[in-house]
Design an enzyme around this catalytic site. Structure first.
Site, PDB file in Angstrom:
ATOM      1  N   GLY A  41       0.803  -1.230   0.000  1.00 22.67           N
ATOM      2  CA  GLY A  41       0.000   0.000   0.000  1.00 22.67           C
ATOM      3  C   GLY A  41       0.827   1.267   0.000  1.00 22.67           C
ATOM      4  N   THR A  42       0.184   2.335   0.452  1.00 28.38           N
ATOM      5  CA  THR A  42       0.820   3.645   0.509  1.00 28.38           C
ATOM      6  C   THR A  42       2.054   3.567   1.396  1.00 28.38           C
ATOM      7  OG1 THR A  42      -1.344   4.687   0.334  1.00 28.38           O
ATOM      8  CG2 THR A  42       0.442   6.055   1.198  1.00 28.38           C
ATOM      9  N   CYS A  43       1.890   2.956   2.565  1.00 27.09           N
ATOM     10  CA  CYS A  43       2.932   2.942   3.581  1.00 27.09           C
ATOM     11  C   CYS A  43       4.248   2.392   3.047  1.00 27.09           C
ATOM     12  CB  CYS A  43       2.439   2.117   4.767  1.00 27.09           C
ATOM     13  SG  CYS A  43       3.625   1.981   6.083  1.00 27.09           S
ATOM     14  N   GLY A 184       2.507  22.639   6.342  1.00 33.90           N
ATOM     15  CA  GLY A 184       3.574  22.303   7.301  1.00 33.90           C
ATOM     16  C   GLY A 184       3.111  21.280   8.316  1.00 33.90           C
ATOM     17  N   VAL A 271      -1.146  18.928   1.939  1.00 32.68           N
ATOM     18  CA  VAL A 271      -2.185  19.569   2.759  1.00 32.68           C
ATOM     19  C   VAL A 271      -3.186  18.543   3.293  1.00 32.68           C
ATOM     20  CG1 VAL A 271      -1.983  21.838   1.662  1.00 32.68           C
ATOM     21  CG2 VAL A 271      -3.530  20.131   0.686  1.00 32.68           C
ATOM     22  N   GLY A 272      -2.738  17.320   3.429  1.00 34.51           N
ATOM     23  CA  GLY A 272      -3.598  16.273   3.964  1.00 34.51           C
ATOM     24  C   GLY A 272      -3.863  15.183   2.950  1.00 34.51           C
ATOM     25  N   ARG A 273      -4.542  14.127   3.417  1.00 34.60           N
ATOM     26  CA  ARG A 273      -4.891  13.018   2.540  1.00 34.60           C
ATOM     27  C   ARG A 273      -6.378  12.753   2.635  1.00 34.60           C
ATOM     28  NH1 ARG A 273      -0.924   9.990   0.371  1.00 34.60           N
ATOM     29  NH2 ARG A 273      -2.092   8.052   0.534  1.00 34.60           N
ATOM     30  N   ASP A 312      -7.128   3.943   6.624  1.00 33.84           N
ATOM     31  CA  ASP A 312      -7.321   5.358   6.282  1.00 33.84           C
ATOM     32  C   ASP A 312      -8.717   5.676   5.755  1.00 33.84           C
ATOM     33  OD1 ASP A 312      -4.687   5.654   6.984  1.00 33.84           O
ATOM     34  OD2 ASP A 312      -4.019   6.478   5.058  1.00 33.84           O
ATOM     35  N   HIS A 444      21.015   2.548  32.243  1.00 35.10           N
ATOM     36  CA  HIS A 444      21.839   3.754  32.168  1.00 35.10           C
ATOM     37  C   HIS A 444      23.038   3.502  31.269  1.00 35.10           C
ATOM     38  CE1 HIS A 444      23.743   7.459  33.475  1.00 35.10           C
ATOM     39  NE2 HIS A 444      24.855   6.780  33.664  1.00 35.10           N
TER      40      HIS A 444
END
Ligand code: FAD
Ligand code: NAD
Length: 465
Positions: A41-43, A184, A271-273, A312, A444
């Site tokens: 897919g897209t990923c 952005g 600008v988004g999907r 999605d 640590h």
């Protein structure tokens, strides 16, 4: 071509679809998966994996360039580093190719039948697939719609010529001299930073008052500082109006209403999907929608019996790990298990420089729940491991209920903090209290110690600050 029948048909082989099919296959469910692209897919093909490969290459290159330019505090010096970009891209494509083969292998191992083509519903139980060798009709008892999402196009800046999508940006063969990014958010900043490190002069145009508006200002501050260090121009409260007449600049309306031209060889629009809800015969079946997404319940069932939807196409957050978790659940439901969506949190990571990580509620979101909360922040400036990695900019922040100290949210910003998502996610999923985190021995020296210290600080007795 003869018709085939199966118990489960999955439309779309992205992270949602292929995980559904693998898990169903493991459980002995007779499963068919359809996609017209390579599995992943897209990923895998044009998203998570190739973008992270490019980000890594850019990070490595910038480190060498930086060592060459300034007096490196590590005492390293190099002369004239160069970049063979086509080789970088070939390396990235090689990783994608290996993973495509890996996913196909996993599907075959789970005895899933893979059909290569474009699927379209005829009715709720029948799907026709246009394949290279003709039409294949598939009848299924249950169908999973996992058709994913596609980039949003701005009417004033249609894709084509200098205007590119994230898919095009990941396939460039040359680093553009000037790259202007519209939006952005996740993709704009991840790729914008990568191209700046690879040598492009980058500008970012964001409509909201700050970049990454999804995250609070405390979390995004170190990223904004780094954008400035990398020479990336950021215009907030600005809107892209279109291409200049010559096509070599982006016309922008700035926050004060003025018009500005930003010279650009390429304009990357991020600008988004939008969910892919057309092109597969939605009109042939009756599915309720939730806005632009397919409406689902807590078992990913749609309004039509026997039809599930995941990933999605079903809503925010549009993240691969959400799609995969939904897919695994649906496969088990189809196999007869009792499952429903019971996740407490979906981690979100922005692979910027530095990285941002958020799991559960932010302080503002937690305050809205009307309970009294406690928060504690531990800066990486006080963490030995961060110092040894030149990664002192950033922190870990913990949000907990004031009454019983149940941890509601954990955020971090800093170099490599994405790898802390596992610890943060596990803490929230297991219902950890501040005392559980404070009482766990953290090795640590690690950046993870900042998590324990943030919990201790929320309790009022941090040790190293
Ligand atoms: P998709 O991966 O979109 O897959 C849908 C599949 O369905 C596609 O292969 C498509 O070909 C197929 N399909 C569609 N219609 C049909 C049809 N009619 N017939 C047959 N097949 C069809 N998310 C993260 O969690 N982490 C990240 O770091 C990350 N980085 C990203 C970077 C970029 C540049 C982009 C664009 C996205 C990124 N994402 C990331 C988002 C992630 O890619 C998506 O959330 C994820 O791919 C959604 O999975 P999905 O299975 O729902 O759909
Ligand atoms: P986004 O929603 O993250 O960011 C879009 C940005 O564009 C927003 O900041 C918005 O305010 C701005 N914007 C909208 N219209 C604008 C306009 N006309 N002019 C200027 N700015 C405008 O979307 P994206 O970056 O395209 O990414 C899409 C989705 O893909 C993400 O929401 C996320 O779900 C997924 N993704 C995830 C990762 C990750 O997990 N690391 C990485 C990339 C993408």
């Amino acid at each position: 071509m003869k018709e085939i029948s199966c118990k489960l048909l999955v439309i779309g082989a992205g992270p949602g679809g292929y995980v559904t099919a693998i898990r169903a296959g493991q459980l002995g469910v007779d499963t068919v998966i359809v996609d017209f692209q390579k599995p992943g897919g897209t990923c895998l093909n044009v998203g998570c994996i190739p973008s992270k490969a490019l980000i890594h290459a850019a990070e490595e290159f910038e480190k060498v360039v930086h060592a060459g330019h300034a007096k490196s505090p590590l005492g390293i010096s190099v002369t004239q580093p160069t970049l063979d970009f086509p080789r970088t891209i070939a390396w990235k494509d090689g990783i994608v190719g290996r993973l495509n083969t890996g996913v196909s292998g996993l599907l075959k191992k789970a005895k899933v039948k893979i059909v290569d083509g474009h699927a379209r519903f005829r009715d709720g139980k029948t799907v026709e697939v246009e394949t290279e060798i003709g039409q294949q009709v598939i009848r299924a008892e249950a169908v999973v719609i996992a058709t994913g999402s596609a980039p949003v196009e701005l009417p004033a800046l249609p894709f084509g010529g200098p205007v590119i999508s994230s898919t095009d940006a990941l396939a460039l063969t040359k680093v553009p001299e000037r790259l202007t990014v519209v939006g952005g958010g996740y993709i704009g900043l991840e790729l914008g930073i990568a191209f700046a490190k690879l040598g492009a002069k980058v500008a970012v145009v964001e409509a909201e008052g700050k970049v990454l508006p999804l995250y609070d200002a405390e979390l995004t501050r170190p990223v904004s500082k780094r954008l400035a260090e990398l020479g990336i121009d950021v215009l907030t409260g600005a809107r892209a109006k279109g291409l200049s007449t010559k096509g070599d600049a982006l016309v922008v309306e700035t926050a004060d209403g003025a018009e500005k031209k930003l010279a650009a060889e390429k304009i990357l629009v991020t600008v988004g999907r939008k969910p892919v809800t057309e092109g597969w015969g939605r009109e042939e079946i009756e599915l309720d929608m939730a806005g632009r997404f397919i409406r689902i319940d807590d078992q990913c069932r749609t309004s039509m019996r026997g039809i599930y939807a995941i990933g999605d196409v079903t809503g925010e957050p549009m993240l691969a790990h959400r799609a995969m978790a939904q897919g695994e659940m649906v496969a088990e439901i189809v196999a007869g298990h009792r499952r429903s969506w019971d996740k407490r949190a979906i981690p979100a990571i922005c692979f910027t420089d530095p990285e941002i990580l958020s799991v559960g509620l932010s302080p503002d979101e937690a305050k809205k729940s009307s309970r009294e909360i406690k928060t504690g922040l531990f800066p990486f400036q006080a963490n030995g491991r961060a110092m040894t990695r030149l990664g002192e900019d950033g922190f870990v922040r913990v949000v907990a209920r004031a009454d019983n100290h149940l941890v509601l949210g954990i955020q971090a910003v800093g170099q490599g903090v994405s790898e802390l998502s596992t610890a943060f996610g596990l803490a929230i999923e297991m219902g950890a209290r501040l005392e559980d985190i404070a009482g766990t021995i953290h090795a640590h020296p690690t950046m993870g110690e900042a998590f324990q210290e943030a919990a201790l600080r929320t309790l009022g007795h941090a040790l190293h600050i």
